[in-house]
Design an enzyme around this catalytic site. Structure first.
Site, PDB file in Angstrom:
ATOM      1  N   ASP A 157       0.925  -1.751   0.100  1.00 47.81           N
ATOM      2  CA  ASP A 157       0.194   0.485  -0.322  1.00 47.81           C
ATOM      3  C   ASP A 157       0.997   1.077  -0.472  1.00 47.81           C
ATOM      4  O   ASP A 157       2.467   1.818   0.354  1.00 47.81           O
ATOM      5  CB  ASP A 157      -0.921   0.282   0.798  1.00 47.81           C
ATOM      6  CG  ASP A 157      -1.708   1.423   1.201  1.00 47.81           C
ATOM      7  OD1 ASP A 157      -2.117   1.707   0.442  1.00 47.81           O
ATOM      8  OD2 ASP A 157      -1.827   2.050   2.692  1.00 47.81           O
ATOM      9  N   SER A 158       0.183   2.266  -0.033  1.00 48.60           N
ATOM     10  CA  SER A 158       1.106   3.428   0.091  1.00 48.60           C
ATOM     11  C   SER A 158       1.095   3.730   1.202  1.00 48.60           C
ATOM     12  O   SER A 158       2.304   4.701   2.041  1.00 48.60           O
ATOM     13  CB  SER A 158       0.022   4.659  -0.406  1.00 48.60           C
ATOM     14  OG  SER A 158      -0.361   4.680   0.557  1.00 48.60           O
TER      15      SER A 158
ATOM     16  N   CYS B  66      -4.086  -1.726  -1.813  1.00 50.15           N
ATOM     17  CA  CYS B  66      -4.236   0.000  -2.289  1.00 50.15           C
ATOM     18  C   CYS B  66      -5.388   0.072  -3.606  1.00 50.15           C
ATOM     19  O   CYS B  66      -5.204   0.050  -4.398  1.00 50.15           O
ATOM     20  CB  CYS B  66      -2.390   0.429  -2.504  1.00 50.15           C
ATOM     21  SG  CYS B  66      -3.012   2.112  -3.145  1.00 50.15           S
TER      22      CYS B  66
ATOM     23  N   GLU C 260      -2.342   8.299   8.724  1.00 43.01           N
ATOM     24  CA  GLU C 260      -1.271   8.337   8.779  1.00 43.01           C
ATOM     25  C   GLU C 260      -0.724   9.267  10.280  1.00 43.01           C
ATOM     26  O   GLU C 260       0.750   8.283  10.718  1.00 43.01           O
ATOM     27  CB  GLU C 260      -0.617   7.999   8.106  1.00 43.01           C
ATOM     28  CG  GLU C 260      -1.005   7.490   6.561  1.00 43.01           C
ATOM     29  CD  GLU C 260       0.275   6.372   5.470  1.00 43.01           C
ATOM     30  OE1 GLU C 260       1.080   6.608   6.960  1.00 43.01           O
ATOM     31  OE2 GLU C 260      -0.686   5.283   5.194  1.00 43.01           O
TER      32      GLU C 260
ATOM     33  N   CYS D 175     -10.837   3.144   0.187  1.00 45.22           N
ATOM     34  CA  CYS D 175      -9.285   3.146   0.446  1.00 45.22           C
ATOM     35  C   CYS D 175      -9.125   2.441   1.441  1.00 45.22           C
ATOM     36  O   CYS D 175      -9.867   2.112   2.802  1.00 45.22           O
ATOM     37  CB  CYS D 175      -9.466   4.780   0.560  1.00 45.22           C
ATOM     38  SG  CYS D 175      -7.627   5.235   1.361  1.00 45.22           S
TER      39      CYS D 175
ATOM     40  N   HIS E 158      -7.303   2.787   4.133  1.00 42.13           N
ATOM     41  CA  HIS E 158      -6.807   3.172   5.283  1.00 42.13           C
ATOM     42  C   HIS E 158      -8.684   3.655   5.666  1.00 42.13           C
ATOM     43  O   HIS E 158      -8.353   3.360   6.970  1.00 42.13           O
ATOM     44  CB  HIS E 158      -6.530   4.634   4.851  1.00 42.13           C
ATOM     45  CG  HIS E 158      -5.062   4.392   5.144  1.00 42.13           C
ATOM     46  ND1 HIS E 158      -4.341   4.492   3.275  1.00 42.13           N
ATOM     47  CD2 HIS E 158      -3.854   5.129   5.560  1.00 42.13           C
ATOM     48  CE1 HIS E 158      -3.407   4.925   3.322  1.00 42.13           C
ATOM     49  NE2 HIS E 158      -2.723   5.307   4.646  1.00 42.13           N
TER      50      HIS E 158
HETATM   51  N1  DGL Z   1      -4.594   3.346   0.411  1.00 37.74           N
HETATM   52  C1  DGL Z   1      -4.452   3.312  -0.428  1.00 37.74           C
HETATM   53  C2  DGL Z   1      -5.768   3.286  -1.644  1.00 37.74           C
HETATM   54  O1  DGL Z   1      -6.500   2.370  -0.930  1.00 37.74           O
HETATM   55  C3  DGL Z   1      -4.702   4.740  -1.209  1.00 37.74           C
HETATM   56  C4  DGL Z   1      -4.050   6.040  -0.513  1.00 37.74           C
HETATM   57  C5  DGL Z   1      -3.862   7.300  -0.364  1.00 37.74           C
HETATM   58  O2  DGL Z   1      -1.962   6.656  -0.313  1.00 37.74           O
HETATM   59  O3  DGL Z   1      -3.562   8.188  -1.380  1.00 37.74           O
HETATM   60  O4  DGL Z   1      -6.602   4.343  -2.187  1.00 37.74           O
END
Ligand code: DGL
Length: 268
Positions: free
Chosen positions: A10-11, A73, A152, A184, A186
């Site tokens: 993931d990011s 992600c 984050e 997302c 997150h």
């Molecule tokens: N967690 C990621 C997603 O599912 C990326 C979120 C990000 O870095 O903007 O899109």
């Protein structure tokens, strides 16, 4: 081959919501996780950047022996999965189609709300996947750029989290969506807060669950299912490993053992 690890990336910390499902549904699998914390968020980046970052990460995960790779992600799934499948032979799994499937199965009034990054919303990937499953479903999309940085940072600024959630979810609520997709990885960390702000208003769809169920089916059908855990799960980040371990462990409610920093550029 079957006892080799699964690569997950993931990011940043969001992919840990996918790790959680792997721990639950595939407890014998060893995990190697990469969080690109030095370059988070991905949500405002271009497709060319995401493709390049994904290419580096996948090279790294393959060098550690990954037998399969989960794009934990949505942004990477939307913008890079097709290209990566052309460049690498390792089986790769995205998170958007499984999420769309779960949402379409859940909605009763055929009004679905999507909370996602700007890049994911712009890509139209959820819209395409949902329309292919059921053209009668209406999708209401909401980009939510404030959320990833707050997560984050470990969700320490609760007032800011609540304010942002209210700003993003009130329009979806007004549209009477009965199902909310956490588009997302997150965002599932915010589910309890969403339930407090909008009690009993939505069915909550965490695409990670359906994604990992798909991975499980694939591993079983292809005799790639691990029989026993062959090693410790390993966590890597391009950012600051101390912060990654501290905030990640708190969000996921389990200690992430000894995360290590990797300089991705040196992995080509
Ligand atoms: N967690 C990621 C997603 O599912 C990326 C979120 C990000 O870095 O903007 O899109």
């Amino acid at each position: 081959m079957r006892n080799k690890p699964i690569g997950i990336f993931d990011s940043g910390l969001g992919g840990l919501t996918v790790v959680r499902e792997v721990w639950d549904l595939l407890p014998a699998e060893q995990i190697i996780y990469f969080g690109d914390t030095a370059r988070v968020p991905y949500g405002g980046r271009t497709q060319a950047e995401i493709i390049e970052f994904n290419r580096q990460i996948i090279n790294f995960l393959i060098s550690l022996g990954a037998k399969a790779i989960i794009f934990a992600c949505n942004t990477s799934t939307a913008l890079a999965l097709t290209t990566m499948r052309e460049q690498f032979a390792v089986p790769m799994f995205g998170i958007i189609k499984p999420g769309a499937k779960a949402a379409v199965a859940a909605t009763q009034n055929r009004r679905i709300g999507l909370l996602a990054t700007e890049a994911t919303v712009k890509s139209g990937a959820y819209r395409e996947a949902i329309t292919a499953l059921n053209p009668e479903v209406t999708l209401f999309e909401q980009a939510a750029p404030k959320l990833v940085p707050l997560i984050e940072d470990g969700l320490v600024d609760r007032a800011a989290v609540q304010g942002a959630l209210h700003e993003y979810l009130a329009p979806l609520h007004q549209e009477r969506v009965d199902t909310l997709v956490y588009g997302c990885t997150h965002y599932p960390f915010l589910q309890a807060e969403v339930e407090r702000l909008f009690p009993d208003q939505f069915q909550h769809i965490n695409p990670a669950r359906s994604c990992v169920l798909e991975v499980k089916e694939y591993l079983t059908q292809n005799q790639l299912f691990a029989e026993k855990k062959s090693g410790y799960d390993r966590f890597f980040t391009s950012g600051e490993p101390g912060k990654f371990g501290r905030i990640g462990s708190r969000l996921i409610g389990q200690v992430l053992p000894n995360p290590r920093k990797v300089n991705l550029e040196s992995w080509g």
